[in-house]
Design a protein around this motif. Structure first.
Motif, PDB file in Angstrom:
ATOM      1  N   UNK A 116       0.816  -1.218   0.000  1.00 22.19           N
ATOM      2  CA  UNK A 116       0.000   0.000   0.000  1.00 22.19           C
ATOM      3  C   UNK A 116       0.853   1.273   0.000  1.00 22.19           C
ATOM      4  N   UNK A 117       2.167   1.123  -0.118  1.00 23.76           N
ATOM      5  CA  UNK A 117       3.062   2.281  -0.088  1.00 23.76           C
ATOM      6  C   UNK A 117       3.185   2.847  -1.503  1.00 23.76           C
ATOM      7  N   UNK A 118       2.287   3.736  -1.869  1.00 23.17           N
ATOM      8  CA  UNK A 118       2.287   4.374  -3.177  1.00 23.17           C
ATOM      9  C   UNK A 118       2.093   5.870  -3.013  1.00 23.17           C
ATOM     10  N   UNK A 119       2.767   6.626  -3.871  1.00 25.23           N
ATOM     11  CA  UNK A 119       2.591   8.080  -3.914  1.00 25.23           C
ATOM     12  C   UNK A 119       2.349   8.497  -5.359  1.00 25.23           C
ATOM     13  N   UNK A 120       2.058   9.766  -5.536  1.00 24.93           N
ATOM     14  CA  UNK A 120       1.800  10.321  -6.872  1.00 24.93           C
ATOM     15  C   UNK A 120       2.821  11.431  -7.109  1.00 24.93           C
ATOM     16  N   UNK A 121       3.513  11.378  -8.257  1.00 29.14           N
ATOM     17  CA  UNK A 121       4.531  12.378  -8.561  1.00 29.14           C
ATOM     18  C   UNK A 121       3.899  13.621  -9.184  1.00 29.14           C
TER      19      UNK A 121
ATOM     20  N   UNK B  23       1.596  10.467 -12.021  1.00 31.34           N
ATOM     21  CA  UNK B  23       1.847   9.042 -12.153  1.00 31.34           C
ATOM     22  C   UNK B  23       2.046   8.408 -10.781  1.00 31.34           C
ATOM     23  N   UNK B  24       1.522   7.204 -10.634  1.00 27.41           N
ATOM     24  CA  UNK B  24       1.698   6.488  -9.379  1.00 27.41           C
ATOM     25  C   UNK B  24       3.131   6.001  -9.227  1.00 27.41           C
ATOM     26  N   UNK B  25       3.647   6.160  -8.062  1.00 31.18           N
ATOM     27  CA  UNK B  25       5.015   5.761  -7.765  1.00 31.18           C
ATOM     28  C   UNK B  25       4.974   4.604  -6.774  1.00 31.18           C
ATOM     29  N   UNK B  26       5.392   3.381  -7.193  1.00 30.72           N
ATOM     30  CA  UNK B  26       5.323   2.228  -6.282  1.00 30.72           C
ATOM     31  C   UNK B  26       6.391   2.307  -5.205  1.00 30.72           C
ATOM     32  N   UNK B  27       6.433   1.278  -4.361  1.00 28.78           N
ATOM     33  CA  UNK B  27       7.367   1.285  -3.237  1.00 28.78           C
ATOM     34  C   UNK B  27       8.819   1.246  -3.692  1.00 28.78           C
ATOM     35  N   UNK B  28       9.089   0.691  -4.879  1.00 25.01           N
ATOM     36  CA  UNK B  28      10.463   0.623  -5.358  1.00 25.01           C
ATOM     37  C   UNK B  28      11.001   1.981  -5.786  1.00 25.01           C
ATOM     38  N   UNK B  29      10.127   2.975  -5.973  1.00 29.72           N
ATOM     39  CA  UNK B  29      10.565   4.315  -6.389  1.00 29.72           C
ATOM     40  C   UNK B  29      10.445   5.335  -5.270  1.00 29.72           C
ATOM     41  N   UNK B  30      10.347   4.886  -4.028  1.00 30.79           N
ATOM     42  CA  UNK B  30      10.146   5.799  -2.912  1.00 30.79           C
ATOM     43  C   UNK B  30      11.446   6.301  -2.286  1.00 30.79           C
TER      44      UNK B  30
END
Length: 434
Positions: free
Chosen positions: A218-223, A227-234
Motif C-alpha cells: 500500500x506504499x504508493x505516492x503520486x509524482x 503518475x503512481x510511484x510504487x514502493x520501489x521508487x520511494x
C-alpha cells in the motif's frame, strides 16, 4: 523464430457430456446375452458407471496435482481438476476469446497479468521463489501468499506482486559547490523487503517479514505528473534531495580531497543511509547500501582542476625523490665510513700480530698482500675482456717492483778510511753508524 507447435484442442466437460449423449441411446437399445433389452434402465446404469469412473479417476489424480497432503490435499486437487475441465469447456463456448486475447496483448501487461494463468482460471498456481502476493478480499487486505504453491479462496483477489530480491534504483542530481561550481552526479540506493528476524520462513530463498508485505503493497505516492510511484521508487527522491542539500556545504577541493582520512562524500553517504533506514524501516523496507556516482564538472573547470592536481602530485613526487636520494647518499657514506673503519681495524690487528712474530718481515708481508690484492682485482672477467693478458702481467710486475722499492730499507754507503788518520773517538762513532 521457430513456429509454435500445433496445440491439441481439448473439449473438457463438453467432451464428457457429448460422450454421454452418444452412449445413453446406445445403452438403451442394446440387449444383453439373454436377448433382453433394458431400455432406459440400462442407459442410466451406463451413466452411473461412467460418472463414478470419472470421479474416481479425478480423486486418484488429485494426489499428484496439489502439493498439500492429507484430506485437504485431496480435496484441493479434485477441485483444481474439476475446475480445469469446466474452464476448458467454457473456453470452447467462448467464440470471442481470440478477439479478447488480441485486445489484452495490445495493452501493457502488469505484474499480475504475468502470473500463471491457472491463478485466474483455477484460483491456484505456483509462484516464483522471489515473489510474494498481497491478497485482498473486497477492499480489505487479507494475507501474503507465496512463494510456492498458492490457493486463492472464495472472494480473494491478487492486489500486488512483491519482488523479494534486492532492488537498486538511481537518480541524477545537479548541484553547485560552495565556490559556485556546477556539478552533476547521481545517487543510488540498494534495498529490499524487510527480512524476518526468525520463524518458519528461514528456509526460503529470500526470507521476509510477513507484516512488511502489507506496508509495501500500500506504499504508493503520486509524482508531479500524476503518475503512481510504487514502493520501489520511494527511496531515491529523498536521497537525491539530501545529496543536493549537502553538496553546497563543501568546496570542490574539499569534495575531491579527504580530510583526516574521511572524504566528504563518504560522510554524505552515511547521512543519507541513516535517514533512509530511520524513515523506511517502519514502512517495511530495509536499506542495504547507498552510493554516490562520479562528479561531472564543466570542461574548463575540469581541465584546470586536472592541471592543479597534476602539479600537486608532481611536487609530491619530486619531494619524495629528493628525500630518497638524500637518504641513499647518507647510507652510502655511512657504508663507506664503516668499510674504512673495518679496513683500518684489520690492518692494525694484522700489524700487531706480525710484530709478535720474531722472524716476520713486515715490509715483505705488506708487499705480498698488496700484490695479491692487485692480482685478484685484475683477474676479474670484465677486466680481462678489456685489457690483454700481456699488459696485465706487465702492470702487475711493474707495480710489485715499485712497491718493493718503496718498502725496501735504504742502503748505507760505507767509506773505507785509514784508521790511523782517525782518532779513537771518531772511529768508534763511525763503527756505531753515527
Amino acid at each position: 523464430m521457430a513456429p509454435k507447435p500445433n496445440e491439441r484442442k481439448e473439449w473438457g466437460i463438453i467432451g464428457l457430456l457429448l460422450a454421454l449423449l452418444v452412449l445413453l441411446p446406445i445403452a438403451a437399445f442394446l440387449r444383453d446375452t439373454q436377448g433382453t433389452r433394458h431400455s432406459w434402465f440400462g442407459a442410466f446404469s451406463w451413466l452411473l458407471f461412467i460418472g463414478l469412473t470419472f470421479v474416481l479417476l479425478l480423486i486418484y489424480y488429485a494426489q499428484f496435482v496439489s502439493p498439500l497432503r492429507g484430506e485437504e490435499g485431496w480435496i484441493a486437487g479434485f477441485l483444481l481438476l474439476l475446475q480445469a475441465y469446466v474452464k476448458v469447456g467454457e473456453d470452447r463456448l467462448d467464440f470471442d476469446r481470440v478477439d479478447k486475447s488480441k485486445k489484452k496483448k495490445s495493452k501493457a501487461r502488469s505484474e499480475v497479468d504475468k502470473l500463471p494463468s491457472s491463478l485466474k482460471s483455477l484460483n491456484a498456481g505456483f509462484i516464483r521463489g522471489y515473489q510474494v502476493l498481497a491478497i485482498t478480499k473486497g477492499s480489505s487486505y487479507v494475507r501474503p501468499a507465496g512463494p510456492g504453491f498458492v490457493v486463492l479462496y472464495k472472494g480473494e483477489q491478487i492486489w500486488r506482486v512483491i519482488d523479494l530480491r534486492p532492488q537498486r534504483r538511481s537518480q541524477p542530481v545537479k548541484a553547485k559547490t560552495r565556490d559556485g561550481i556546477p556539478i552533476e552526479t547521481s545517487v543510488w540506493v540498494m534495498f529490499q523487503v524487510r527480512r524476518a528476524d526468525g520463524g518458519d520462513d528461514d528456509d526460503l530463498l529470500y526470507p521476509f517479514d510477513r507484516e512488511a508485505i502489507f506496508h509495501v503493497s500500500y506504499d504508493e505516492t503520486v509524482d508531479e505528473q500524476g503518475q503512481r510511484r510504487p514502493w520501489t521508487a520511494q527511496l531515491t527522491p529523498p536521497a537525491a534531495a539530501i545529496l543536493a542539500n549537502e553538496i553546497p556545504k563543501y568546496s570542490l577541493d574539499e569534495l575531491t580531497n579527504a580530510v583526516d582520512g574521511v572524504a566528504p562524500l563518504e560522510a554524505i553517504k552515511q547521512t543519507i543511509t541513516r535517514y533512509l533506514q530511520r524513515t523506511f524501516f517502519s514502512r517495511g523496507i530495509e536499506v542495504l547500501a547507498v552510493g554516490v556516482g562520479g562528479l561531472t564538472l564543466p570542461k574548463g573547470v575540469r581541465d584546470q582542476h586536472f592541471l592543479t592536481w597534476q602539479a600537486e602530485w608532481l611536487r609530491k613526487i619530486q619531494a619524495e625523490n629528493a628525500t630518497g636520494n638524500a637518504e641513499a647518499l647518507r647510507r652510502m657514506r655511512q657504508a663507506q665510513a664503516r668499510a674504512q673503519i673495518e679496513i683500518i681495524e684489520n690492518i692494525t690487528h694484522s700489524i700487531e700480530t706480525m710484530r709478535q712474530e720474531e722472524d716476520a718481515d713486515l715490509s715483505q708481508i705488506i708487499v705480498l698482500r698488496m700484490i695479491e690484492a692487485l692480482e685478484d682485482a685484475v683477474s676479474a672477467g670484465s677486466v680481462q675482456a678489456l685489457v690483454p693478458q700481456q699488459i696485465i702481467a706487465g702492470l702487475v710486475g711493474d707495480a710489485s717492483r715499485q712497491m718493493q722499492s718503496w718498502v725496501s730499507p735504504p742502503k748505507v754507503r760505507r767509506v773505507k778510511v785509514d784508521p790511523p788518520s782517525l782518532s779513537s773517538g771518531e772511529f768508534d762513532k763511525l763503527e756505531g753508524g753515527e
